[in-house]
Structures are given as structure tokens and as C-alpha cells.
Design a protein around this motif. Structure first.
Motif, PDB file in Angstrom:
ATOM      1  N   GLU A  10     -14.733   5.249  40.465  1.00  0.00           N
ATOM      2  CA  GLU A  10     -15.018   5.198  41.884  1.00  0.00           C
ATOM      3  C   GLU A  10     -15.717   3.890  42.261  1.00  0.00           C
ATOM      4  O   GLU A  10     -15.482   3.332  43.312  1.00  0.00           O
ATOM      5  N   GLU A  36      -6.952   6.705  37.219  1.00  0.00           N
ATOM      6  CA  GLU A  36      -7.028   7.389  38.499  1.00  0.00           C
ATOM      7  C   GLU A  36      -7.916   6.515  39.372  1.00  0.00           C
ATOM      8  O   GLU A  36      -8.999   6.092  38.951  1.00  0.00           O
ATOM      9  N   THR A  37      -7.455   6.213  40.582  1.00  0.00           N
ATOM     10  CA  THR A  37      -8.209   5.364  41.488  1.00  0.00           C
ATOM     11  C   THR A  37      -8.123   5.954  42.891  1.00  0.00           C
ATOM     12  O   THR A  37      -7.673   7.078  43.060  1.00  0.00           O
ATOM     13  N   THR A  38      -8.577   5.199  43.878  1.00  0.00           N
ATOM     14  CA  THR A  38      -8.523   5.663  45.258  1.00  0.00           C
ATOM     15  C   THR A  38      -7.726   4.685  46.107  1.00  0.00           C
ATOM     16  O   THR A  38      -7.575   3.516  45.743  1.00  0.00           O
ATOM     17  N   LYS A  75       1.594   9.765  48.726  1.00  0.00           N
ATOM     18  CA  LYS A  75       0.369   9.161  49.265  1.00  0.00           C
ATOM     19  C   LYS A  75       0.572   7.720  49.718  1.00  0.00           C
ATOM     20  O   LYS A  75      -0.219   7.208  50.497  1.00  0.00           O
ATOM     21  N   LYS A  86      -9.522   6.569  52.512  1.00  0.00           N
ATOM     22  CA  LYS A  86      -9.920   5.762  51.355  1.00  0.00           C
ATOM     23  C   LYS A  86     -10.288   6.625  50.153  1.00  0.00           C
ATOM     24  O   LYS A  86     -10.201   6.181  49.022  1.00  0.00           O
ATOM     25  N   GLU A  87     -10.672   7.873  50.372  1.00  0.00           N
ATOM     26  CA  GLU A  87     -11.061   8.765  49.278  1.00  0.00           C
ATOM     27  C   GLU A  87      -9.875   9.380  48.557  1.00  0.00           C
ATOM     28  O   GLU A  87     -10.054   9.990  47.503  1.00  0.00           O
ATOM     29  N   GLN A  88      -8.677   9.261  49.119  1.00  0.00           N
ATOM     30  CA  GLN A  88      -7.513   9.891  48.494  1.00  0.00           C
ATOM     31  C   GLN A  88      -7.277   9.296  47.117  1.00  0.00           C
ATOM     32  O   GLN A  88      -7.252   8.080  46.946  1.00  0.00           O
ATOM     33  N   ARG A  89      -7.113  10.177  46.118  1.00  0.00           N
ATOM     34  CA  ARG A  89      -6.944   9.764  44.729  1.00  0.00           C
ATOM     35  C   ARG A  89      -5.475   9.472  44.445  1.00  0.00           C
ATOM     36  O   ARG A  89      -4.581  10.123  44.966  1.00  0.00           O
TER      37      ARG A  89
END
Length: 145
Positions: A10, A36-38, A75, A86-89
Motif C-alpha cells: 500500500e 497486488e497493488t491499487t 477494473k 484509488k483504493e481498488q485492488r
């Protein structure tokens, strides 16, 4: 993913990669081929201040140019993700020919790949007893989460 990994991802800024190569592809490779990122982190990587619907296309083009795949695919589709946050993974993976990359790509784009061969290459542990269609269903469930 541990809580420590989640916090590190994060807070990660792609230009902070220590291997001398600032690219996202280098970071993904250094992390074993999958991160995994955002959407917010990817937006910042491209230098945008806001995450609008059409920035999603720019992010997708960037990932493709870096020889990276991603999921869930929706996405980064402006028609499907009409209010990106912006929080969507988002999972980003190296298109490096590894078994992981072959399986994910076969599931996401079955029309272009030998899905059964890719899934047969996945056979390990508890998935050994699954039929190819069951493996495909399991991976689709993961890819669409």
C-alpha cells in the motif's frame, strides 16, 4: 498475503525500486512475478493527479507496454468501472512464460490459449484431483474477484 506485505504494498511507490531499474516490470519480477497493488499507486506511477475513467485506458496501455498482465480485467475497463477509486485492488503479473502467467492468461483470454494444457501444468497438491474444467472454474473465480 501477510499484514506486513499489505502495508508495504500500500505504501510502495514504484520509483523506489532498489534494483536500479524504476520500472513496474522490474518490481513485479523482483517480487516473484505477481503483486497486488491499487489503482491509486498505478495512477501515481503514470503521473496523474486524479483517477478518472479514461486514465484506466492509460494504465492498461502502460501495463501492456511493460509486458505485464492484470486482473480482474474489468477494473481497467471504463465501461465497466465507471467510478474508479484509488483504493481498488488490482493484481499485476509478469507475462514471463511461467506456469502462473500461462494459467492466468489462459483463463482471462481462453480464445487465444490452450486452456487445458495450461491447467494441466497447474496440477499440484490438492488440485491434483480436479478435472481441467474444475480448475478453470476455480481460477476464473479467483481472477474475477
Amino acid at each position: 498475503m501477510s499484514d506486513e506485505d499489505a502495508i508495504r504494498d500500500e505504501d510502495f511507490e514504484f520509483e523506489d525500486v532498489d534494483d536500479g531499474n524504476d520500472s513496474l516490470a522490474a518490481h513485479v519480477s523482483a517480487e516473484g512475478g505477481l503483486i497486488e497493488t491499487t489503482l491509486g499507486a498505478l495512477r501515481e506511477e503514470l503521473g496523474y493527479k486524479k483517477l478518472g475513467r479514461w486514465v484506466l485506458e492509460e494504465v492498461e496501455e502502460y501495463l501492456t507496454s511493460q509486458k505485464l498482465g492484470f486482473f480482474p480485467v474489468w477494473k481497467l475497463r471504463p465501461e465497466a468501472n465507471t467510478e474508479p477509486r484509488k483504493e481498488q485492488r488490482l493484481w499485476v503479473y509478469a507475462l514471463d512464460g511461467s506456469t502462473r502467467a500461462q494459467v492466468i492468461t489462459a483463463v482471462l483470454h481462453p480464445e487465444d490459449h490452450d486452456v487445458f494444457a495450461a491447467l494441466d501444468g497447474l496440477v499440484a497438491g490438492r488440485h491434483q484431483a480436479l478435472l481441467p474444467q474444475q480448475k478453470l472454474d476455480l481460477i476464473r473465480e479467483i481472477a474475477n474477484s
